[in-house]
Design an enzyme around this catalytic site. Structure first.
Site, short mmCIF file in Angstrom:
data_model
loop_
_atom_site.label_atom_id
_atom_site.label_comp_id
_atom_site.label_asym_id
_atom_site.label_seq_id
_atom_site.Cartn_x
_atom_site.Cartn_y
_atom_site.Cartn_z
N ASP A 31 31.78 30.36 34.47
CA ASP A 31 32.75 30.06 35.53
C ASP A 31 32.32 30.73 36.84
O ASP A 31 33.14 31.32 37.55
CB ASP A 31 34.15 30.53 35.13
CG ASP A 31 35.25 29.88 35.98
OD1 ASP A 31 34.98 28.82 36.61
OD2 ASP A 31 36.36 30.42 36.02
N GLY A 59 46.19 39.18 41.78
CA GLY A 59 45.90 37.77 41.55
C GLY A 59 46.20 37.39 40.13
O GLY A 59 46.37 38.24 39.26
N ARG A 60 46.28 36.08 39.88
CA ARG A 60 46.56 35.61 38.54
C ARG A 60 45.84 34.30 38.29
O ARG A 60 45.51 33.55 39.21
CB ARG A 60 48.05 35.45 38.30
CG ARG A 60 48.75 34.40 39.16
CD ARG A 60 50.23 34.26 38.80
NE ARG A 60 50.93 35.52 38.78
CZ ARG A 60 51.65 35.95 37.74
NH1 ARG A 60 51.74 35.20 36.65
NH2 ARG A 60 52.26 37.12 37.80
N MET A 86 43.74 33.07 32.58
CA MET A 86 43.34 34.06 31.58
C MET A 86 43.97 35.43 31.81
O MET A 86 43.55 36.40 31.20
CB MET A 86 41.82 34.19 31.54
CG MET A 86 41.10 32.91 31.12
SD MET A 86 41.73 32.22 29.58
CE MET A 86 41.37 33.55 28.45
N LYS A 119 43.71 44.28 34.23
CA LYS A 119 43.94 42.89 33.87
C LYS A 119 44.84 42.86 32.64
O LYS A 119 44.57 43.54 31.64
CB LYS A 119 42.62 42.16 33.59
CG LYS A 119 42.81 40.65 33.39
CD LYS A 119 41.50 39.91 33.47
CE LYS A 119 41.71 38.40 33.44
NZ LYS A 119 40.44 37.65 33.60
#
Length: 525
Positions: free
Chosen positions: A217, A94-95, A98, A116
């Site tokens: 978040d 996933g992207r 950040m 990451k």
């Protein structure tokens, strides 16, 4: 391919002063399109950036190669060529704004991990690099069974990265989507399961808050559930650490707007604390229960206005099978004012625990007085005060116009016609025009209009009481010498003035209007 992703940063003009991030992004775009960049021309045109850009070239090519592999999966013959530090990248998971997360293999320990990576173009941005480093520090500070642990941090060929536990499962956003697309039996077991999933997340947030770390978040997409039904908090990319300077500027939105507490949605940074994460977790539980967001507007400005000025619809109005206690718990967590929410994530966890144990929760539905107070404090009350004052002036002014037209048509015959016109003009400027002007000020967002409206309404009310007492203020050319016919009209106007006065007082109690101009775009909707 656009290596800049969703940063929203415009490219600087071509020339020697071009930013390194823009040059790296353009280089990635060219590689993604299959064209070989002219390195000699690049070095001639940008000599001050050439050395750093050439050093980044292998890493940029690696990132482009990973993106362009169908499905983001690396084939066996190129896995070795995609090494990053001690890890071999396998596929993209996933992207986001950040960074990019890959599944990788730890060659030394023979285990699969999640890595990451901050792409090169982003790594050159000092602010994004600092956020990436803060995320790694936040994860390293935390040790909890429901927070994804970090294993190592490194930098290879100019690309910062950190490795963490690979959670094989799905996000709560996927869970909600699957249930919405293929609804099952629903009912109490599903709602209990939702509460059971959120409880350990609340405990994990309490752990983070206790160490001075705010997530900022929390949302379904950042909460993962593994194959054993074990929930994990991930993505601390927007986190704020106690003792660290906040990397946000006034007006920046940090997080995802749809799940933001009002104080966070204002983008001012003031008043954002653990209760803001409590709100976001409440919004996540709301969505798990109702299978829809608490605020589902697509328009960003409309979404922001609703978050700032409205509460969510009652969950039981969407699904009557949701237990009343669970609804009370969610609405308390999502209270618009921080003081009305759970004081901490641990308090929310305590009530979730009581609910799951079939014990009475401590949260209580707001009583009539509290509901009245919340109703009176809503920003709409200010607009309603402005509308009431404008309506008052227009109605009383309209009554004067009707009297004048009736005089012209011979329907009414004042004893002193000239005095009628004079008194109607005096009444307009003394009693009708001021409420209109004050209401217009309020509707234009000028708070002084409320105070002027209060004075104007009280002045109007005083003169009406004098007229009811039998003293002639204005007799409109003798039209009101018969007090029996005058009294009903005065009483009607008095009721209108009293309504406008009450609305003005409520508008003052509602407090200053919260601005809803869009802060800087820093989070998704």
């Amino acid at each position: 391919m656009n290596a800049r992703g969703g940063s929203g940063t415009e490219s600087a003009p071509d020339g020697p002063g071009r930013d390194l991030a823009d040059l790296a992004a353009d280089l990635a775009d060219r590689l993604g399109e299959g064209s070989a960049p002219d390195l000699e021309a690049l070095a001639r045109e940008h000599p001050e950036q050439a050395e750093r850009l050439l050093a980044l070239l292998p890493t940029i090519a690696l990132m482009v190669d990973m993106e362009d592999t169908p499905g983001g999966v690396a084939t066996p013959d190129v896995v070795g060529a995609r090494a990053l530090g001690e890890f071999r990248l396998v596929r993209e998971l996933g992207r986001g704004g950040m960074g990019v997360v890959y599944e990788a293999e730890d060659a030394a320990l023979g285990r699969r991990v999640a890595v990451k990576v901050l792409p090169p173009a982003a790594a050159i941005d000092a602010l994004r690099l600092r956020r990436f480093q803060l995320e790694a520090r936040a994860l390293a500070s935390l040790s909890h069974a429901h927070i994804v642990p970090i294993y190592s941090v490194g930098c290879d060929r100019g690309v910062p990265y950190f490795a963490m536990r690979l959670v094989e499962g799905r996000s709560l956003a996927e869970v909600v989507r699957e249930r919405r697309d293929a609804p099952g039996p629903g009912g109490l077991p599903v709602h209990v399961e939702a509460a059971a999933l959120v409880l350990p997340v609340a405990e994990a947030l309490a752990h983070a808050h206790g160490l001075g770390i705010l997530h900022r978040d929390v949302k379904p997409a950042n909460l993962l559930v593994d194959a054993d039904g074990h929930p994990w908090i991930t993505d601390f990319g927007m986190a704020r650490l106690q003792g660290e300077s906040d990397l946000t500027r006034t007006g920046d939105l940090i997080g995802t707007l749809r799940y933001m507490a009002p104080e966070q949605a204002l983008g001012r940074g003031e008043g954002v604390d653990g209760r803001s994460d409590v709100y976001a977790l409440g919004a996540t539980l709301y969505e798990l229960l109702t299978l829809r967001p608490a605020f589902d507007d697509d328009d960003r400005q409309a979404l922001l206005r609703r978050i700032l000025s409205e509460g969510p619809s009652r969950p039981r109005s969407i699904d009557a099978t949701i237990p009343a206690d669970l609804e009370t718990l969610v609405l308390k967590a999502m209270a618009r004012e921080p003081a009305d929410r759970y004081a901490s994530a641990s308090e929310l966890a305590d009530d979730l625990r009581r609910f799951l144990a079939s014990e009475p929760i401590r949260a209580r539905p707001p009583g009539r007085l509290a509901r009245l107070r919340r109703w009176a404090s809503r920003p709409e009350r200010v607009r309603e005060a402005g509308a009431a004052l404008v309506s008052l002036g227009l109605l009383t002014g309209g009554i004067g116009i009707l009297f004048y037209l009736a005089h012209l048509l011979g329907i009414v015959r004042p004893q002193r016609p000239d005095d009628l016109v004079h008194d109607l003009a005096v009444a307009f400027f003394a009693f009708d025009a001021p409420p209109i002007a004050c209401g217009a000020l309020i509707l234009a967002g000028r708070r002084i209009g409320l105070w002027l409206g209060l004075v104007t309404s009280m002045h109007f009310l005083a003169w009406l009481l004098v007229a009811l007492a039998g003293w002639d203020v204005l007799d409109y050319g003798g039209l009101h010498e018969d007090k029996a016919t005058e009294a009903p009209l005065v009483l009607l106007i008095l009721l209108l003035v009293a309504h406008a006065l009450a609305r003005t007082v409520i508008g003052l109690a509602a407090g200053p209007r919260r601005g809803v101009a869009a802060p800087g775009v820093g989070g998704g909707a």
